[in-house]
Design a protein around this motif. Sequence first.
Motif, PDB file in Angstrom:
ATOM      1  N   MET A 169      -0.190   0.062   4.579  1.00 24.91           N
ATOM      2  CA  MET A 169      -0.740   1.529   3.838  1.00 24.91           C
ATOM      3  C   MET A 169       0.152   2.847   4.395  1.00 24.91           C
ATOM      4  SD  MET A 169      -2.960   2.982   1.775  1.00 24.91           S
ATOM      5  CE  MET A 169      -3.779   1.503   1.268  1.00 24.91           C
ATOM      6  N   HIS A 170       0.508   3.541   3.419  1.00 20.87           N
ATOM      7  CA  HIS A 170       0.905   4.723   4.061  1.00 20.87           C
ATOM      8  C   HIS A 170       0.100   5.987   4.305  1.00 20.87           C
ATOM      9  CE1 HIS A 170       4.334   3.225   1.794  1.00 20.87           C
ATOM     10  NE2 HIS A 170       3.906   3.109   0.417  1.00 20.87           N
ATOM     11  N   ASP A 171       0.196   6.483   5.326  1.00 14.21           N
ATOM     12  CA  ASP A 171      -0.050   7.816   6.126  1.00 14.21           C
ATOM     13  C   ASP A 171      -0.521   8.647   4.911  1.00 14.21           C
ATOM     14  OD1 ASP A 171      -1.041   9.768   7.384  1.00 14.21           O
ATOM     15  OD2 ASP A 171       0.435   9.519   8.738  1.00 14.21           O
ATOM     16  N   ILE A 172      -1.716   8.155   4.431  1.00 14.00           N
ATOM     17  CA  ILE A 172      -2.378   8.984   2.808  1.00 14.00           C
ATOM     18  C   ILE A 172      -2.353  10.596   3.279  1.00 14.00           C
ATOM     19  CG2 ILE A 172      -4.115   9.306   1.866  1.00 14.00           C
ATOM     20  CD1 ILE A 172      -5.022   6.783   3.160  1.00 14.00           C
ATOM     21  N   GLU A 173      -3.041  11.104   4.642  1.00 13.65           N
ATOM     22  CA  GLU A 173      -3.292  12.187   4.726  1.00 13.65           C
ATOM     23  C   GLU A 173      -1.438  13.618   4.883  1.00 13.65           C
ATOM     24  OE1 GLU A 173      -5.461  15.121   8.132  1.00 13.65           O
ATOM     25  OE2 GLU A 173      -5.928  12.870   8.467  1.00 13.65           O
ATOM     26  N   ALA A 174      -0.897  12.465   5.671  1.00 13.10           N
ATOM     27  CA  ALA A 174       0.490  13.017   5.983  1.00 13.10           C
ATOM     28  C   ALA A 174       1.045  13.469   4.481  1.00 13.10           C
ATOM     29  CB  ALA A 174       1.448  11.861   5.843  1.00 13.10           C
ATOM     30  N   ILE A 175       1.218  13.060   3.542  1.00 16.04           N
ATOM     31  CA  ILE A 175       1.437  13.049   2.232  1.00 16.04           C
ATOM     32  C   ILE A 175       0.662  13.474   1.550  1.00 16.04           C
ATOM     33  CG2 ILE A 175       1.901  11.380   0.331  1.00 16.04           C
ATOM     34  CD1 ILE A 175       2.340   9.432   1.431  1.00 16.04           C
ATOM     35  N   GLU A 176      -0.656  13.983   1.843  1.00 11.85           N
ATOM     36  CA  GLU A 176      -1.399  14.777   1.108  1.00 11.85           C
ATOM     37  C   GLU A 176      -1.030  16.178   1.370  1.00 11.85           C
ATOM     38  OE1 GLU A 176      -2.779  14.401  -2.083  1.00 11.85           O
ATOM     39  OE2 GLU A 176      -3.075  12.744  -2.230  1.00 11.85           O
ATOM     40  N   ARG A 177      -0.974  16.185   2.859  1.00 11.93           N
ATOM     41  CA  ARG A 177      -0.659  17.547   3.717  1.00 11.93           C
ATOM     42  C   ARG A 177       0.981  17.783   3.377  1.00 11.93           C
ATOM     43  NH1 ARG A 177      -4.684  19.390   5.863  1.00 11.93           N
ATOM     44  NH2 ARG A 177      -6.340  18.450   7.272  1.00 11.93           N
ATOM     45  N   ALA A 178       1.986  17.350   2.912  1.00 10.27           N
ATOM     46  CA  ALA A 178       2.901  17.653   2.670  1.00 10.27           C
ATOM     47  C   ALA A 178       3.480  18.057   1.158  1.00 10.27           C
ATOM     48  CB  ALA A 178       4.032  16.688   2.701  1.00 10.27           C
ATOM     49  N   THR A 179       2.721  17.603   0.847  1.00  6.25           N
ATOM     50  CA  THR A 179       2.794  18.006  -0.622  1.00  6.25           C
ATOM     51  C   THR A 179       2.297  19.540  -1.844  1.00  6.25           C
ATOM     52  OG1 THR A 179       1.988  15.402  -1.678  1.00  6.25           O
ATOM     53  CG2 THR A 179       1.152  17.756  -2.988  1.00  6.25           C
TER      54      THR A 179
ATOM     55  N   LEU B 135      -8.571  12.944   1.525  1.00  3.97           N
ATOM     56  CA  LEU B 135      -7.090  12.057   3.176  1.00  3.97           C
ATOM     57  C   LEU B 135      -7.513  10.296   3.534  1.00  3.97           C
ATOM     58  CD1 LEU B 135      -7.744  15.339   4.361  1.00  3.97           C
ATOM     59  CD2 LEU B 135      -5.950  14.735   3.563  1.00  3.97           C
ATOM     60  N   ARG B 136      -8.575  10.392   3.128  1.00  2.00           N
ATOM     61  CA  ARG B 136      -8.995   8.928   3.688  1.00  2.00           C
ATOM     62  C   ARG B 136      -9.055   8.129   2.032  1.00  2.00           C
ATOM     63  NH1 ARG B 136      -8.996   8.310   8.591  1.00  2.00           N
ATOM     64  NH2 ARG B 136      -9.755   9.678  10.208  1.00  2.00           N
ATOM     65  N   HIS B 137      -9.141   6.847   1.936  1.00  2.48           N
ATOM     66  CA  HIS B 137      -9.332   5.920   0.484  1.00  2.48           C
ATOM     67  C   HIS B 137     -10.614   5.140   0.696  1.00  2.48           C
ATOM     68  CE1 HIS B 137      -5.086   6.988  -1.406  1.00  2.48           C
ATOM     69  NE2 HIS B 137      -6.278   7.854  -1.580  1.00  2.48           N
ATOM     70  N   GLU B 138     -11.387   6.621   0.936  1.00  3.06           N
ATOM     71  CA  GLU B 138     -12.521   5.199   1.553  1.00  3.06           C
ATOM     72  C   GLU B 138     -13.927   6.022   0.949  1.00  3.06           C
ATOM     73  OE1 GLU B 138     -13.638   6.385   5.308  1.00  3.06           O
ATOM     74  OE2 GLU B 138     -11.946   5.533   5.807  1.00  3.06           O
ATOM     75  N   ALA B 139     -15.084   5.258  -0.165  1.00  9.57           N
ATOM     76  CA  ALA B 139     -15.844   5.262  -0.599  1.00  9.57           C
ATOM     77  C   ALA B 139     -16.174   6.731  -0.016  1.00  9.57           C
ATOM     78  CB  ALA B 139     -17.148   4.734  -0.809  1.00  9.57           C
ATOM     79  N   PRO B 140     -16.303   8.287  -0.921  1.00 15.65           N
ATOM     80  CA  PRO B 140     -16.851   9.796  -0.741  1.00 15.65           C
ATOM     81  C   PRO B 140     -19.387   9.255  -0.394  1.00 15.65           C
ATOM     82  CG  PRO B 140     -15.281   9.986  -2.514  1.00 15.65           C
ATOM     83  CD  PRO B 140     -15.623   8.134  -3.078  1.00 15.65           C
TER      84      PRO B 140
END
Length: 249
Positions: free
Chosen positions: A1-11, A44-49
């Motif tokens: 799995m890609h680093d979701i949080e890093a990608i979103e913050r880099a965006t 920032l995490r792909h988990e159920a809200p």
Amino acid sequence: MHDIEAIERATLAAVPPRGQETWNDWLLAFDAGTVGRCHSATPLRHEAPAARTLAGLEERYAAQGLATVLRVPELPAFDAFRSQLGAAGYVRTKPTLVQAGRVGELAGGMPPAVDVQLAPTAAPDWEQVFLGEGFDPVDGASRLAILRRGADSVFASVREQGRTIAVGAACFSHGWCGVHGMRTLPAHRGRGLAGAVLSALARRAQERGVQRCFLQVEEGNARARSLYAGRGFTTAWGYAYWRKEEAKT
């Protein structure tokens, strides 16, 4: 799995909103421009809200005087949340793919024949591509203002007969090279200019020691998706914007 949080913050490092907040593993961007990523919330995490996530997000956007707009991953973990959004009057729009790859593949095998200039800022001639024929000038002006706020960015341009005809930008943040702002004037498409821009941006990333790259592309943009697939990008995940009718992305 890609680093979701890093990608979103880099965006958001590349297209910084006027304000942002982290709340319950969601990244909230506050802005009034036309760039959806700058005025929407994303997990920032792909988990159920959690149960009260939507209510909490609405409260925070209301406090900023902004409509609540969400970027929700198109993943099973968010099925119940998307149903909740639909029941609350939110509408799904603009499906988009987050794609990731390796900088080495993005660079390509040989240096491009096209001369690509790199600069630390978006010069007036770079801007004219965003404001030129075939593009929405209001959206272009908004995107330019936001791209200019990006930290640690580089702007690429291809010039011909004294005129800039293709552009792109990259931002180096959180261990990633984020590709943004790829545009070619309509009359000059199909000549490999976008590929040359990507190669130049990738080579700058290599100079910086950055190995991973990502971008976001609308799901229906077949031409761009084909270009990116040829440079090794694969889809990490997809998302769609969710908004009420009066909100805009």
